[in-house]
Design a protein around this motif. Structure first.
Motif, PDB file in Angstrom:
ATOM      1  N   UNK A   1       0.824  -1.210   0.000  1.00  0.00           N
ATOM      2  CA  UNK A   1       0.000   0.000   0.000  1.00  0.00           C
ATOM      3  C   UNK A   1       0.861   1.263   0.000  1.00  0.00           C
ATOM      4  N   UNK A   2       1.768   1.436   0.992  1.00  0.00           N
ATOM      5  CA  UNK A   2       2.633   2.633   0.929  1.00  0.00           C
ATOM      6  C   UNK A   2       3.570   2.612  -0.281  1.00  0.00           C
ATOM      7  N   UNK A   3       3.985   1.421  -0.712  1.00  0.00           N
ATOM      8  CA  UNK A   3       4.872   1.326  -1.875  1.00  0.00           C
ATOM      9  C   UNK A   3       4.180   1.859  -3.123  1.00  0.00           C
ATOM     10  N   UNK A   4       2.911   1.482  -3.310  1.00  0.00           N
ATOM     11  CA  UNK A   4       2.167   1.924  -4.479  1.00  0.00           C
ATOM     12  C   UNK A   4       1.799   3.402  -4.390  1.00  0.00           C
TER      13      UNK A   4
ATOM     14  N   UNK B   1      -4.472  -8.533 -15.036  1.00  0.00           N
ATOM     15  CA  UNK B   1      -5.804  -7.959 -15.206  1.00  0.00           C
ATOM     16  C   UNK B   1      -6.068  -6.875 -14.171  1.00  0.00           C
ATOM     17  N   UNK B   2      -5.660  -7.128 -12.924  1.00  0.00           N
ATOM     18  CA  UNK B   2      -5.887  -6.156 -11.858  1.00  0.00           C
ATOM     19  C   UNK B   2      -5.096  -4.874 -12.091  1.00  0.00           C
ATOM     20  N   UNK B   3      -3.858  -5.009 -12.575  1.00  0.00           N
ATOM     21  CA  UNK B   3      -2.996  -3.839 -12.772  1.00  0.00           C
ATOM     22  C   UNK B   3      -3.305  -3.136 -14.084  1.00  0.00           C
ATOM     23  N   UNK B   4      -3.304  -3.891 -15.170  1.00  0.00           N
ATOM     24  CA  UNK B   4      -3.450  -3.286 -16.489  1.00  0.00           C
ATOM     25  C   UNK B   4      -4.896  -3.060 -16.894  1.00  0.00           C
ATOM     26  N   UNK B   5      -5.819  -3.521 -16.071  1.00  0.00           N
ATOM     27  CA  UNK B   5      -7.219  -3.248 -16.362  1.00  0.00           C
ATOM     28  C   UNK B   5      -7.534  -1.773 -16.275  1.00  0.00           C
TER      29      UNK B   5
ATOM     30  N   UNK C   1       1.158   2.591 -20.114  1.00  0.00           N
ATOM     31  CA  UNK C   1       1.776   2.466 -18.804  1.00  0.00           C
ATOM     32  C   UNK C   1       0.692   2.322 -17.740  1.00  0.00           C
ATOM     33  N   UNK C   2       0.781   1.298 -16.934  1.00  0.00           N
ATOM     34  CA  UNK C   2      -0.213   1.084 -15.891  1.00  0.00           C
ATOM     35  C   UNK C   2      -0.045   2.102 -14.774  1.00  0.00           C
ATOM     36  N   UNK C   3      -1.128   2.378 -14.073  1.00  0.00           N
ATOM     37  CA  UNK C   3      -1.075   3.216 -12.880  1.00  0.00           C
ATOM     38  C   UNK C   3      -0.464   2.380 -11.765  1.00  0.00           C
ATOM     39  N   UNK C   4       0.699   2.810 -11.287  1.00  0.00           N
ATOM     40  CA  UNK C   4       1.433   1.985 -10.324  1.00  0.00           C
ATOM     41  C   UNK C   4       0.658   1.805  -9.017  1.00  0.00           C
ATOM     42  N   UNK C   5      -0.269   2.726  -8.743  1.00  0.00           N
ATOM     43  CA  UNK C   5      -1.057   2.598  -7.520  1.00  0.00           C
ATOM     44  C   UNK C   5      -1.970   1.382  -7.563  1.00  0.00           C
ATOM     45  N   UNK C   6      -2.246   0.867  -8.775  1.00  0.00           N
ATOM     46  CA  UNK C   6      -3.109  -0.306  -8.907  1.00  0.00           C
ATOM     47  C   UNK C   6      -2.449  -1.563  -8.372  1.00  0.00           C
TER      48      UNK C   6
END
Length: 489
Positions: free
Chosen positions: A102-105, A168-172, A180-185
């Motif tokens: 969580x803090x990493x993202x 799917x969870x990240x790149x969705x 570029x995926x949202x790193x917070x995902x």
């Protein structure tokens, strides 16, 4: 009484193998995290590889911590604290690691993220030490390797679907105009995974999974020739004093090494020799890891209480059921699967090798290592798709080697079994070292195709270990051939 015990162990085994799924899920999902953090944080390639290094190095650190704490206490931790409790604690440790995502993202901190992965790996190391030993001991000792194959098959199912679900969870969340995926995902799938760790830890605490291995051994062992029954005169000062364990540590090192390096160097081979673009290589890598699932599902049949006729039929059906799972997953991923139909013929070689081994871990290790050496030479001295499928087929013959090596290495250790198990888990680090060695030789000396001589050397040692471990165990009054005849397996 024997049937009742068998049923109880079967129920507990189903609970136990859930942790094997998590190990595969997280390990394979790391490959999704690497490109996400590399692109978002502008990391160099070696920096992005710290994701894998942190995760696998944690196994070695965890095993060393386990060993030194056991020595300081004057006895094995799990023998005192309990197997079931140890796995539950390991799950909680891994859950704590996922909280750091969580803090990493939120802060896009690469170092917090790999710290979280390291803690997840520490928890996994404790789970592995306990779960592998339990899987071998929890039932008929003659089928301990088959039970490890069953657990390994569940692990490989995790490696199959883990990257798909995490991707799917990240790149969705990626829009049509962005690559570029949202790193917070990243935080969401791992927080969910952490919650699952806690749920499973609670389930373990109240499950029928045994807490003490000695009680199990007393129930399933009836004579000194049974797999888990060392002679009293064989009791030694420590696990490392048993030759089957010390040589087995090297065997685990080179086995994990050749398993990882064969796949990790395959993309470079296909790009250089066959000029295949990276986008088209993924299904072949998928087939390599699916090949391990095919072999483990096949070998796990012996772990079930089925009639001889049913087992023989399943020996032929199960590998193709697992192969169908690979085809289905890649079809869902919209890959062209028609080039892979021919691989069904290669699967037939696995079936023949499995039948010849007759469930004996020493014989299976020898036969499968020999088949892998032949496959590597075919890959090195042919071209085109023949060589590619030859290299991929190494996955089939790697599939059951972990349970074979593990069973041979811990057999006869008695009260030192857990210490020996921790030493074996420590040697998982071979996956990084052997891969680096093959890559170095490919760049500077042998070329990518003949760099697979490294794999030949690894399997040659494994064949030697199969022969030497069998001989050493006989000197300790443990004869796998006698057990096989006695059990009619």
């Amino acid at each position: 009484m024997e049937q009742t015990n068998s049923k109880n162990y079967s129920s507990a085994l189903l609970t136990l193998i859930t942790v094997f799924f998590f190990w595969g899920f997280v390990a394979a999902s790391n490959d999704i995290l690497i490109p996400v953090f590399k692109e978002k944080l502008n990391l160099e390639q070696w920096q992005s590889q710290m994701i894998s290094f942190a995760f696998y190095f944690a196994y070695t650190v965890g095993s060393l911590i386990y060993f030194f704490i056991s020595k300081a206490r004057g006895g094995d931790i799990l023998n005192h604290f309990g197997y079931k409790n140890g796995i539950a604690v390991g799950l909680i440790i891994s859950a704590l690691g996922t909280l750091l995502f969580y803090p990493a993202a939120e802060s896009a901190s690469f170092y917090i993220m790999i710290t979280g992965l390291f803690i997840v790996g520490l928890g996994f190391s404790l789970q592995q030490i306990a779960a592998n030993a339990l899987t071998v001991a929890m039932g008929d000792p003659k089928t301990g390797a088959q039970r490890l194959s069953l657990a390994g098959g569940v692990n490989n199912f995790g490696t199959t679907i883990g990257p798909l679900l995490v991707s799917l969870a990240i790149f969705g969340s990626v829009s049509a105009n962005s690559q570029v995926a949202d790193i917070s995902a990243v935080k969401f799938p791992y927080l969910i995974l952490g919650a699952l760790f806690i749920v499973v830890a609670v389930i373990f605490k109240f499950s029928s999974v045994p807490n003490k291995i000695e009680n199990i051994t007393e129930e399933v062992v009836s004579s000194p020739t049974d797999v888990a029954a060392p002679l009293a005169t064989n009791d030694r000062k420590g696990a490392i004093n048993y030759l089957q364990l010390s040589l087995g540590m090297i065997a685990i090192f080179v086995y994990v090494g050749v398993e990882v390096s064969t796949a990790s160097n395959l993309p470079a081979y296909m790009k250089e020799k066959l000029n295949i673009p990276t986008a088209n290589i993924a299904p072949f890598i998928s087939l390599y890891w699916a090949s391990l699932m095919i072999g483990r599902w096949t070998n796990s049949i012996g772990a079930f209480s089925l009639s001889g006729g049913v087992k023989q039929v399943l020996k032929f059906l199960m590998p193709y059921i697992a192969f169908a799972v690979f085809l289905a997953v890649n079809r869902i991923a919209q890959h062209d699967i028609t080039p892979f139909y021919i691989y069904a013929a290669v699967v037939a070689v696995l079936i023949i090798a499995d039948l010849l081994s007759r469930g004996n871990p020493a014989r299976q290790l020898l036969i499968f290592s020999g088949c892998a050496i032949v496959a590597l030479f075919i890959g090195m001295f042919t071209t085109g798709m023949v060589s590619v499928f030859a290299f991929v087929s190494v996955g089939l013959f790697c599939s059951t080697l972990w349970p074979c090596i593990y069973t041979l290495a811990v057999t006869g250790l008695g009260r030192h079994t857990n210490e020996g198990s921790s030493f074996l888990i420590m040697m998982i680090m071979g996956g990084g070292f052997i891969s680096l060695l093959q890559g170095f030789l490919a760049d500077h000396f042998l070329g990518i195709q003949f760099s697979y001589l490294v794999g030949v050397a690894c399997f040659a040692y494994l064949a030697f270990y199969a022969i030497k471990a069998k001989s050493e165990l006989k000197t300790q009054g443990i004869d796998f051939d006698a057990v096989e005849v006695k059990g009619g397996h």
